[in-house]
Write a protein that holds these residues in place. Structure first.
Motif, PDB file in Angstrom:
ATOM      1  N   ASP A  92       0.841  -1.201   0.000  1.00 28.38           N
ATOM      2  CA  ASP A  92       0.000   0.000   0.000  1.00 28.38           C
ATOM      3  C   ASP A  92       0.878   1.253   0.000  1.00 28.38           C
ATOM      4  OD1 ASP A  92       0.506   0.887   2.846  1.00 28.38           O
ATOM      5  OD2 ASP A  92      -0.449  -1.035   3.271  1.00 28.38           O
ATOM      6  N   ASP A  93       0.287   2.360  -0.426  1.00 29.81           N
ATOM      7  CA  ASP A  93       1.053   3.607  -0.593  1.00 29.81           C
ATOM      8  C   ASP A  93       1.718   4.053   0.708  1.00 29.81           C
ATOM      9  OD1 ASP A  93       0.074   3.453  -3.119  1.00 29.81           O
ATOM     10  OD2 ASP A  93      -1.038   5.348  -3.093  1.00 29.81           O
ATOM     11  N   SER A 110       9.751  10.073  -9.177  1.00 32.60           N
ATOM     12  CA  SER A 110       9.413  11.296  -8.440  1.00 32.60           C
ATOM     13  C   SER A 110      10.326  12.472  -8.790  1.00 32.60           C
ATOM     14  CB  SER A 110       9.467  11.040  -6.930  1.00 32.60           C
ATOM     15  OG  SER A 110      10.787  10.731  -6.523  1.00 32.60           O
ATOM     16  N   ASP A 116       5.062  10.281  -3.024  1.00 38.85           N
ATOM     17  CA  ASP A 116       3.711   9.782  -3.283  1.00 38.85           C
ATOM     18  C   ASP A 116       3.258  10.054  -4.714  1.00 38.85           C
ATOM     19  OD1 ASP A 116       3.532  12.489  -2.888  1.00 38.85           O
ATOM     20  OD2 ASP A 116       1.839  12.408  -1.491  1.00 38.85           O
ATOM     21  N   GLU A 117       3.764  11.117  -5.320  1.00 35.71           N
ATOM     22  CA  GLU A 117       3.433  11.405  -6.721  1.00 35.71           C
ATOM     23  C   GLU A 117       4.103  10.383  -7.640  1.00 35.71           C
ATOM     24  OE1 GLU A 117       1.728  13.122 -10.044  1.00 35.71           O
ATOM     25  OE2 GLU A 117       1.242  13.266  -7.896  1.00 35.71           O
ATOM     26  N   ILE A 119       4.821   7.327  -6.802  1.00 35.68           N
ATOM     27  CA  ILE A 119       4.093   6.073  -6.594  1.00 35.68           C
ATOM     28  C   ILE A 119       2.804   6.069  -7.413  1.00 35.68           C
ATOM     29  CG2 ILE A 119       2.804   4.741  -4.866  1.00 35.68           C
ATOM     30  CD1 ILE A 119       4.931   5.635  -2.819  1.00 35.68           C
ATOM     31  N   ARG A 120       2.113   7.198  -7.438  1.00 40.90           N
ATOM     32  CA  ARG A 120       0.870   7.289  -8.218  1.00 40.90           C
ATOM     33  C   ARG A 120       1.131   7.046  -9.703  1.00 40.90           C
ATOM     34  NH1 ARG A 120      -1.562  10.240 -11.566  1.00 40.90           N
ATOM     35  NH2 ARG A 120       0.128  11.777 -11.624  1.00 40.90           N
ATOM     36  N   LYS A 121       2.186   7.662 -10.239  1.00 36.16           N
ATOM     37  CA  LYS A 121       2.539   7.466 -11.648  1.00 36.16           C
ATOM     38  C   LYS A 121       2.892   6.005 -11.922  1.00 36.16           C
ATOM     39  CE  LYS A 121       4.418  12.129 -12.400  1.00 36.16           C
ATOM     40  NZ  LYS A 121       5.670  12.891 -12.697  1.00 36.16           N
ATOM     41  N   ARG A 123       1.957   3.290 -10.352  1.00 37.81           N
ATOM     42  CA  ARG A 123       0.767   2.429 -10.327  1.00 37.81           C
ATOM     43  C   ARG A 123       0.048   2.464 -11.676  1.00 37.81           C
ATOM     44  NH1 ARG A 123      -0.015  -0.166  -5.901  1.00 37.81           N
ATOM     45  NH2 ARG A 123       0.466   0.723  -3.857  1.00 37.81           N
ATOM     46  N   GLU A 124      -0.005   3.637 -12.254  1.00 37.61           N
ATOM     47  CA  GLU A 124      -0.664   3.777 -13.546  1.00 37.61           C
ATOM     48  C   GLU A 124       0.099   3.011 -14.627  1.00 37.61           C
ATOM     49  OE1 GLU A 124      -3.778   4.830 -15.867  1.00 37.61           O
ATOM     50  OE2 GLU A 124      -3.560   5.239 -13.709  1.00 37.61           O
ATOM     51  N   LYS A 127      -0.314  -0.906 -14.249  1.00 38.66           N
ATOM     52  CA  LYS A 127      -1.665  -1.444 -14.162  1.00 38.66           C
ATOM     53  C   LYS A 127      -1.835  -2.702 -15.018  1.00 38.66           C
ATOM     54  CE  LYS A 127      -4.819   1.658 -13.906  1.00 38.66           C
ATOM     55  NZ  LYS A 127      -5.795   2.728 -14.279  1.00 38.66           N
TER      56      LYS A 127
END
Length: 290
Positions: A92-93, A110, A116-117, A119-121, A123-124, A127
């Motif tokens: 998890d994040d 990053s 966290d940014e 990590i968001r990228k 995950r995309e 996918k």
């Protein structure tokens, strides 16, 4: 021939998993450039690599722009008689951010921005890999030895595996409900060993406390009904793609009743063998420290 592609989120334990697979006699290669994937697989298939019959290949976002070619490269690898397996390591994040802060490393995506940014990228980008993975291991709650046990189950013992790690967690309500609990059960209706002087300093891990709690017919009825509910819920969670389930069992202090019932549920679920089960007692020592 067993050909495993090890991938997943940065910080989820891919390098650790590759080292473990190497100890399990897999020939391991980390961060092979995506354009070389076809040639490497062909070399392995044709026997040009000698008598190697177990290969683990690490692939992740460090491949840069070439990572976008991975989906097509994986499709080309799937030929009759050669089916690569994909192991996807996730967390998890919150856990990933914590790990990056502890190691003081920057996330590959990053740059000079926030972790966290990145990590968001990531995950995309990943996918499609997670969706096509044969095995998904969520390492958020896993200890190193527990990760090793799961890898041995899949890649050494060849046991059937569901993409689910279940944590049975005992806790004390006076210390707060665990934030990451998916299901919470209150066992404060059971007889409390705290009021028995000789049992008070002991915990639910001690046979005398366990026997006292399980002497109650209610404890057995509750355990049977809870197990029955979990046997119903777990396959449905798995079919919906859930890879981690935290079952919280609480009493007042998290030392006697909750520990006993958590151990009981763990032992019952662990007999299944189709998914990973771990036990954790969050507050078992807090009374002693106070």
């Amino acid at each position: 021939m067993r050909f495993v592609i090890v991938t997943g989120m940065s910080g989820a334990g891919k390098s650790t998993a590759l080292k473990m697979l190497e100890d399990m006699e897999y020939f391991c290669v980390d961060n092979l450039p995506v354009p070389l994937l076809d040639k490497f697989a062909q070399l392995v298939r044709d026997g040009g690599s000698g008598d190697i019959n177990k290969v683990a290949l690490g692939v992740d976002i460090r491949s840069g722009m070439a990572f976008g070619e991975l989906e097509q490269a994986l499709e080309r690898l799937r030929v009759p008689g050669f089916e690569p397996e994909i192991l996807f390591l996730d967390a998890d994040d919150k856990t990933l951010v914590k790990r990056y802060k502890e190691t003081r490393r920057s996330h590959p995506l990053s740059g000079k921005g926030r972790v966290d940014e990145g990590i968001r990228k990531e995950r995309e980008y990943l996918k499609f890999l997670r969706k096509s993975a044969d095995y998904i291991l969520d390492t958020s709650q896993l200890l190193t030895r527990e990760l090793k046990a799961e890898l041995e189950k899949i890649f050494v013992d060849n046991q059937s595996f569901q993409n689910m790690i279940i944590t049975v967690l005992s806790f004390g309500f006076k210390y707060g409900i665990p934030e990451d609990a998916d299901l919470v059960f209150d066992v404060r209706f059971l007889p409390n060993p705290y009021y028995i002087e000789e049992l008070r300093p002991q915990t639910g891990n001690n046979p005398s406390v366990r026997d006292y709690v399980m002497r109650s017919e209610l404890a057995h009825i509750f355990s049977d009904k809870l197990e029955d509910m979990m046997r119903f819920l777990i396959p449905n969670y798995i079919s919906e793609g859930k890879s981690q389930l935290v079952i919280g069992i609480g009493c007042t202090g998290g030392k006697h009743r909750s520990v006993t019932l958590a151990n009981e549920l763990y032992n019952r679920l662990n007999k299944n063998g189709e998914y990973g089960v771990r036990i954790e007692h969050r507050d078992i020592e807090k009374d002693a420290k106070r």
